[in-house]
Design an enzyme around this catalytic site. Sequence first.
Site, PDB file in Angstrom:
ATOM      1  N   GLY A  90     -14.192   2.698   2.784  1.00  0.00           N
ATOM      2  CA  GLY A  90     -13.592   3.567   3.943  1.00  0.00           C
ATOM      3  C   GLY A  90     -14.780   4.252   4.956  1.00  0.00           C
ATOM      4  N   SER A  91     -15.875   4.220   4.253  1.00  0.00           N
ATOM      5  CA  SER A  91     -17.150   4.582   5.104  1.00  0.00           C
ATOM      6  C   SER A  91     -17.661   3.287   6.075  1.00  0.00           C
ATOM      7  CB  SER A  91     -18.602   4.710   4.246  1.00  0.00           C
ATOM      8  OG  SER A  91     -18.217   5.605   3.210  1.00  0.00           O
ATOM      9  N   ASP A 197      -7.874  10.189   2.879  1.00  0.00           N
ATOM     10  CA  ASP A 197      -7.595  11.009   1.945  1.00  0.00           C
ATOM     11  C   ASP A 197      -6.163  11.551   2.142  1.00  0.00           C
ATOM     12  OD1 ASP A 197     -10.233  10.934   1.064  1.00  0.00           O
ATOM     13  OD2 ASP A 197     -10.852  12.940   1.827  1.00  0.00           O
ATOM     14  N   SER A 218      -9.447   4.341   2.927  1.00  0.00           N
ATOM     15  CA  SER A 218     -10.284   4.035   1.671  1.00  0.00           C
ATOM     16  C   SER A 218      -9.546   3.524   0.379  1.00  0.00           C
ATOM     17  CB  SER A 218     -11.337   5.173   1.412  1.00  0.00           C
ATOM     18  OG  SER A 218     -11.990   5.113   0.124  1.00  0.00           O
ATOM     19  N   HIS A 223      -8.917   7.451  -4.381  1.00  0.00           N
ATOM     20  CA  HIS A 223      -7.714   7.548  -3.175  1.00  0.00           C
ATOM     21  C   HIS A 223      -6.430   7.152  -3.741  1.00  0.00           C
ATOM     22  CE1 HIS A 223     -11.043   8.471  -0.366  1.00  0.00           C
ATOM     23  NE2 HIS A 223     -11.691   8.110  -1.172  1.00  0.00           N
ATOM     24  N   ASN A 291     -21.713  -7.248   8.417  1.00  0.00           N
ATOM     25  CA  ASN A 291     -20.656  -7.859   7.695  1.00  0.00           C
ATOM     26  C   ASN A 291     -20.276  -7.106   6.818  1.00  0.00           C
ATOM     27  OD1 ASN A 291     -18.998  -9.601   6.250  1.00  0.00           O
ATOM     28  ND2 ASN A 291     -20.551 -10.975   5.737  1.00  0.00           N
TER      29      ASN A 291
END
Length: 439
Positions: A90-91, A197, A218, A223, A291
């Site tokens: 998710g980041s 979330d 995420s 999650h 990447n």
Amino acid sequence: MESSKQQTDIKNQIMDLVEDFYDLKHKNINFVPGISEVPVSGKVFDSNEIKNLISSSLDFWLTDGDYSEEFSKKMSNFLSLKHIRLVNSGSSANLVSLASLTNKKVKNHILPGAEVITTAVGFPTTVNPIFQNNMTPVFIDSELGTYNPTAQSVIDAYSSDTRAIMMAHTLGNPLEIEKIKDFADDKNLWLIEDNCDALGSTYNGKFTGTFGDISTLSFYPAHHITMGEGGAVMTNSTRLQLSIDSFRDWGRDCWCKSGHDNTCNKRFDWSLGELPYGYDHKYTYSNIGYNLKLTDLQASIGVIQMDKLENFIDLRRKNWKKIDSIVRNYPNYLSPHQPVENSEPSWFGYAILVKDNNHFSRDDFVKFLNERRISTRLLFGGNLIKQPAYEGKNYRVVGSLDNADIVMNSTFWIGVYPGITDDMISYISETFEEFFNSF
Ligand SMILES: Cc1ncc(COP(=O)(O)O)c(C=O)c1O
């Protein structure tokens, strides 16, 4: 022919063994109150996820492939969004989202130094891409109860340098996203929804993650669905999707899928930058990229999880309601979590605010619960600007962050994920009672 039949036979034997193994290792784990953990979150899976993972490893494609495509189609159908691009977290999804808006091929792209409105109450990697892309976060406060900023506070934070709004639907509770989107359109701002979330949450009947120009997910085990690690960047815009692909895949100009060549039909006929005419398009880079791709192994797990998503969302909502009725027994001490008006959250957790009182602090209560094996989490970074990572960084704050400080000092959350059983909820109820009867 013989070999393919043999392969199928061997695969079937492996799958039968997986079933047996799953039953022995993962099925019917008993909950013993006070001994077993009541987790805040976790993987909910059966033998089918493991079978798909093994099947994918037997295929040995490994990189982004058929399972990624199948998963993306399922997610695209679920949310009615055109483009789903898978990334490794998710980041990363948040990072790629904002980076993709700096691409000079994107009309109205964002330049370094621009301001991006966000909230101080949340998870760091909703905000970090703003720093990582050399932009300036503008922090606003969130409300207590909903733990989201209001649309009005977003509007109040606008300046002539504002180019984007990037924030999360906190713990699954939707932002006032229609008003925020209208404001963004009015001022020609980009809107990125961190939907990590909130998969399945709706605002006025429409899924969160479908309002913004780009949204993210995420698939970390906490999650709504999991692949272990993983994330997605989602958009309805083909123009943005090409930019997202470029930043995700090394900054490449070429848009061929993994394992394909010459989709553009002019692989050796481009003239770009100061490269010689005909330089292989496959090795031409138009962005400072990364990447951040996912593997097909991860996607193979997600394909099965997708089939369970609606049930997971339903169970999260049911568990949230049950926890809510426990928390509401203690109005002198605890403030309940509050859904945003016009929304139906697909909850990530249940947030509790400990009111100022003479008997105990948030930390006392959290310690008591954890000693009795009920796991808790703080509301992520609390007030993010108080975190050491943000010391000395360039940002702007609009208004006070008083609520963010209250969240930092007095709020925590407990789990509502589908692995929380009625036995666990009864135990939570008894444990709360024990605590509040002790003074
Ligand atoms: C709102 C929000 N955004 C982003 C992330 C980051 O996701 P990941 O752990 O997959 O990098 C999280 C993590 O839980 C989160 O809660």
